[in-house]
Scaffold this motif. Structure first.
Motif, PDB file in Angstrom:
ATOM      1  N   MET A  83      -3.443  -6.444 -12.174  1.00 59.30           N
ATOM      2  CA  MET A  83      -2.140  -6.271 -12.823  1.00 59.30           C
ATOM      3  C   MET A  83      -1.760  -7.520 -13.605  1.00 59.30           C
ATOM      4  O   MET A  83      -1.275  -7.439 -14.736  1.00 59.30           O
ATOM      5  N   ALA A  84      -1.986  -8.673 -12.999  1.00 57.99           N
ATOM      6  CA  ALA A  84      -1.650  -9.932 -13.662  1.00 57.99           C
ATOM      7  C   ALA A  84      -2.484 -10.145 -14.924  1.00 57.99           C
ATOM      8  O   ALA A  84      -2.009 -10.710 -15.917  1.00 57.99           O
ATOM      9  N   ALA A  85      -3.736  -9.668 -14.887  1.00 57.71           N
ATOM     10  CA  ALA A  85      -4.633  -9.841 -16.035  1.00 57.71           C
ATOM     11  C   ALA A  85      -4.437  -8.775 -17.105  1.00 57.71           C
ATOM     12  O   ALA A  85      -5.030  -8.858 -18.182  1.00 57.71           O
ATOM     13  N   GLY A  86      -3.618  -7.760 -16.811  1.00 64.34           N
ATOM     14  CA  GLY A  86      -3.387  -6.687 -17.776  1.00 64.34           C
ATOM     15  C   GLY A  86      -4.389  -5.563 -17.706  1.00 64.34           C
ATOM     16  O   GLY A  86      -4.352  -4.643 -18.528  1.00 64.34           O
ATOM     17  N   ALA A  87      -5.297  -5.628 -16.724  1.00 60.23           N
ATOM     18  CA  ALA A  87      -6.266  -4.529 -16.568  1.00 60.23           C
ATOM     19  C   ALA A  87      -5.581  -3.298 -15.997  1.00 60.23           C
ATOM     20  O   ALA A  87      -5.953  -2.166 -16.329  1.00 60.23           O
ATOM     21  N   PHE A  88      -4.616  -3.505 -15.119  1.00 57.93           N
ATOM     22  CA  PHE A  88      -3.770  -2.438 -14.578  1.00 57.93           C
ATOM     23  C   PHE A  88      -2.344  -2.679 -15.048  1.00 57.93           C
ATOM     24  O   PHE A  88      -1.930  -3.819 -15.233  1.00 57.93           O
ATOM     25  N   ARG A  89      -1.587  -1.605 -15.226  1.00 54.90           N
ATOM     26  CA  ARG A  89      -0.199  -1.812 -15.582  1.00 54.90           C
ATOM     27  C   ARG A  89       0.575  -2.243 -14.330  1.00 54.90           C
ATOM     28  O   ARG A  89       0.130  -1.995 -13.198  1.00 54.90           O
ATOM     29  N   PRO A  90       1.714  -2.879 -14.473  1.00 56.08           N
ATOM     30  CA  PRO A  90       2.463  -3.402 -13.331  1.00 56.08           C
ATOM     31  C   PRO A  90       2.844  -2.307 -12.338  1.00 56.08           C
ATOM     32  O   PRO A  90       3.081  -1.157 -12.710  1.00 56.08           O
ATOM     33  N   GLY A  91       2.902  -2.677 -11.067  1.00 58.32           N
ATOM     34  CA  GLY A  91       3.270  -1.741 -10.020  1.00 58.32           C
ATOM     35  C   GLY A  91       3.186  -2.409  -8.671  1.00 58.32           C
ATOM     36  O   GLY A  91       3.108  -3.639  -8.577  1.00 58.32           O
ATOM     37  N   ASP A  92       3.183  -1.630  -7.639  1.00 55.46           N
ATOM     38  CA  ASP A  92       3.088  -2.131  -6.277  1.00 55.46           C
ATOM     39  C   ASP A  92       1.604  -2.259  -5.918  1.00 55.46           C
ATOM     40  O   ASP A  92       0.911  -1.259  -5.717  1.00 55.46           O
ATOM     41  N   ALA A  93       1.110  -3.505  -5.841  1.00 60.38           N
ATOM     42  CA  ALA A  93      -0.315  -3.734  -5.610  1.00 60.38           C
ATOM     43  C   ALA A  93      -0.775  -3.159  -4.268  1.00 60.38           C
ATOM     44  O   ALA A  93      -1.881  -2.614  -4.164  1.00 60.38           O
ATOM     45  N   GLN A  94       0.074  -3.254  -3.270  1.00 58.37           N
ATOM     46  CA  GLN A  94      -0.309  -2.722  -1.961  1.00 58.37           C
ATOM     47  C   GLN A  94      -0.447  -1.204  -1.999  1.00 58.37           C
ATOM     48  O   GLN A  94      -1.382  -0.637  -1.430  1.00 58.37           O
ATOM     49  N   VAL A 119      -1.133   0.700  -4.651  1.00 57.09           N
ATOM     50  CA  VAL A 119      -2.321   1.043  -5.432  1.00 57.09           C
ATOM     51  C   VAL A 119      -3.585   0.818  -4.595  1.00 57.09           C
ATOM     52  O   VAL A 119      -4.516   1.624  -4.609  1.00 57.09           O
ATOM     53  N   SER A 120      -3.599  -0.291  -3.842  1.00 65.82           N
ATOM     54  CA  SER A 120      -4.747  -0.567  -2.974  1.00 65.82           C
ATOM     55  C   SER A 120      -4.929   0.545  -1.948  1.00 65.82           C
ATOM     56  O   SER A 120      -6.056   0.965  -1.664  1.00 65.82           O
ATOM     57  N   ARG A 121      -3.833   1.043  -1.409  1.00 63.64           N
ATOM     58  CA  ARG A 121      -3.919   2.131  -0.433  1.00 63.64           C
ATOM     59  C   ARG A 121      -4.466   3.404  -1.067  1.00 63.64           C
ATOM     60  O   ARG A 121      -5.205   4.164  -0.433  1.00 63.64           O
ATOM     61  N   LEU A 122      -4.096   3.648  -2.313  1.00 62.96           N
ATOM     62  CA  LEU A 122      -4.600   4.832  -3.002  1.00 62.96           C
ATOM     63  C   LEU A 122      -6.106   4.713  -3.254  1.00 62.96           C
ATOM     64  O   LEU A 122      -6.856   5.683  -3.128  1.00 62.96           O
ATOM     65  N   PHE A 123      -6.555   3.506  -3.623  1.00 64.59           N
ATOM     66  CA  PHE A 123      -7.992   3.260  -3.761  1.00 64.59           C
ATOM     67  C   PHE A 123      -8.694   3.512  -2.430  1.00 64.59           C
ATOM     68  O   PHE A 123      -9.743   4.149  -2.373  1.00 64.59           O
ATOM     69  N   TRP A 124      -8.100   2.998  -1.369  1.00 63.79           N
ATOM     70  CA  TRP A 124      -8.683   3.166  -0.041  1.00 63.79           C
ATOM     71  C   TRP A 124      -8.760   4.641   0.334  1.00 63.79           C
ATOM     72  O   TRP A 124      -9.785   5.123   0.813  1.00 63.79           O
ATOM     73  N   ALA A 125      -7.673   5.369   0.104  1.00 63.58           N
ATOM     74  CA  ALA A 125      -7.645   6.789   0.463  1.00 63.58           C
ATOM     75  C   ALA A 125      -8.756   7.559  -0.252  1.00 63.58           C
ATOM     76  O   ALA A 125      -9.452   8.387   0.346  1.00 63.58           O
ATOM     77  N   ALA A 126      -8.921   7.279  -1.531  1.00 63.13           N
ATOM     78  CA  ALA A 126      -9.920   7.999  -2.312  1.00 63.13           C
ATOM     79  C   ALA A 126     -11.347   7.628  -1.888  1.00 63.13           C
ATOM     80  O   ALA A 126     -12.196   8.504  -1.651  1.00 63.13           O
ATOM     81  N   PRO A 137      -0.812   7.747 -12.954  1.00 64.90           N
ATOM     82  CA  PRO A 137       0.147   8.126 -11.916  1.00 64.90           C
ATOM     83  C   PRO A 137       1.134   7.021 -11.622  1.00 64.90           C
ATOM     84  O   PRO A 137       0.883   5.853 -11.921  1.00 64.90           O
ATOM     85  N   ASP A 138       2.253   7.381 -11.021  1.00 63.77           N
ATOM     86  CA  ASP A 138       3.270   6.420 -10.652  1.00 63.77           C
ATOM     87  C   ASP A 138       2.721   5.506  -9.556  1.00 63.77           C
ATOM     88  O   ASP A 138       2.180   5.972  -8.565  1.00 63.77           O
ATOM     89  N   VAL A 139       2.840   4.209  -9.749  1.00 63.98           N
ATOM     90  CA  VAL A 139       2.322   3.278  -8.757  1.00 63.98           C
ATOM     91  C   VAL A 139       3.425   2.469  -8.136  1.00 63.98           C
ATOM     92  O   VAL A 139       3.216   1.369  -7.636  1.00 63.98           O
TER      93      VAL A 139
END
Length: 212
Positions: free
Chosen positions: A145-156, A158-165, A206-208
């Motif tokens: 997010m800080a580097a602009g690769a992801f748009r701003p949001g809740d990092a935790q 988003v990490s959980r969504l990655f984990w779930a998938a 999706p909303d993050v």
């Protein structure tokens, strides 16, 4: 001929602990929860039951240790991944490490996520160890997010969504639903799709925001 316990004793307490845990997890997978007794494990490794009671306090403590050990091994595998300059590449490598550990040690994966022993609930310390294993993923998402690769949001979140998938894909693979020849490529495609979904230049991402 020396016993596994005697061999481990010559190396040190960490080796003794590893021999006990490896024996316990092998019995759990091969014969089920009923085989997981202090007396049976002691007989298998050639030690007294006192050794196990001293180290783990009994069956519940042993199960707790197995749970913690699985997450500790995952964390150690992640810590070996160099961060580099590309946070998205680092996040991808963390996902690969997750799958690799699950495939290499599916028995620990079962203890971590599938509750193979009815009634067992990890203690507060064990749950804290489990949470710490995903700190690297949260930090990697935040860096994206800080580097602009992801748009701003809740990092935790988003990490959980990655984990779930990714967890879903790994679980299906271990259960035999994905053939080995297909599973690796499918996992890579999933991680790439997740990266695109949260990308800063993806209008329909999706909303993050944090969930309640």
């Amino acid at each position: 001929m020396s016993t596994p316990y005697q061999d481990a004793q010559r190396v040190g307490q960490d080796a003794v602990r590893a021999v006990i845990l490896d024996c316990a997890i092998a019995l759990l997978v091969a014969e089920g929860p009923a085989a997981l007794t202090v007396r049976r494990i002691a007989a298998e490794i050639g030690s007294s039951t006192k050794v196990l009671y001293t180290m783990f306090g009994g069956k519940e403590g042993l199960l707790d240790a197995l749970y913690r050990e699985g997450f500790a091994r995952l964390r150690r595998a992640q810590e070996q991944i160099p961060r580099g300059e590309d946070p998205l590449a680092y996040l991808t490598e963390l996902g690969r490490a997750y799958r690799e550990r699950a495939i290499a040690e599916p028995a620990y994966y079962r203890v971590m996520f599938e509750q193979p022993v009815p009634g067992f609930r990890p203690g507060a310390e064990a749950l804290a160890v489990a949470d710490s294993a995903f700190g690297a993923s949260v930090a990697a998402v935040d860096a994206c997010m800080a580097a602009g690769a992801f748009r701003p949001g809740d990092a935790q979140e988003v990490s959980r969504l990655f984990w779930a998938a990714t967890h879903g894909a790994v679980s299906l693979e271990l259960a035999g639903h994905f053939a080995p020849a297909e599973a690796g490529a499918r996992y890579e495609a999933l991680m790439a799709a997740l990266g695109r979904a949260f990308g800063a230049d993806t209008p329909s991402s999706p909303d993050v925001r944090s969930t309640p």
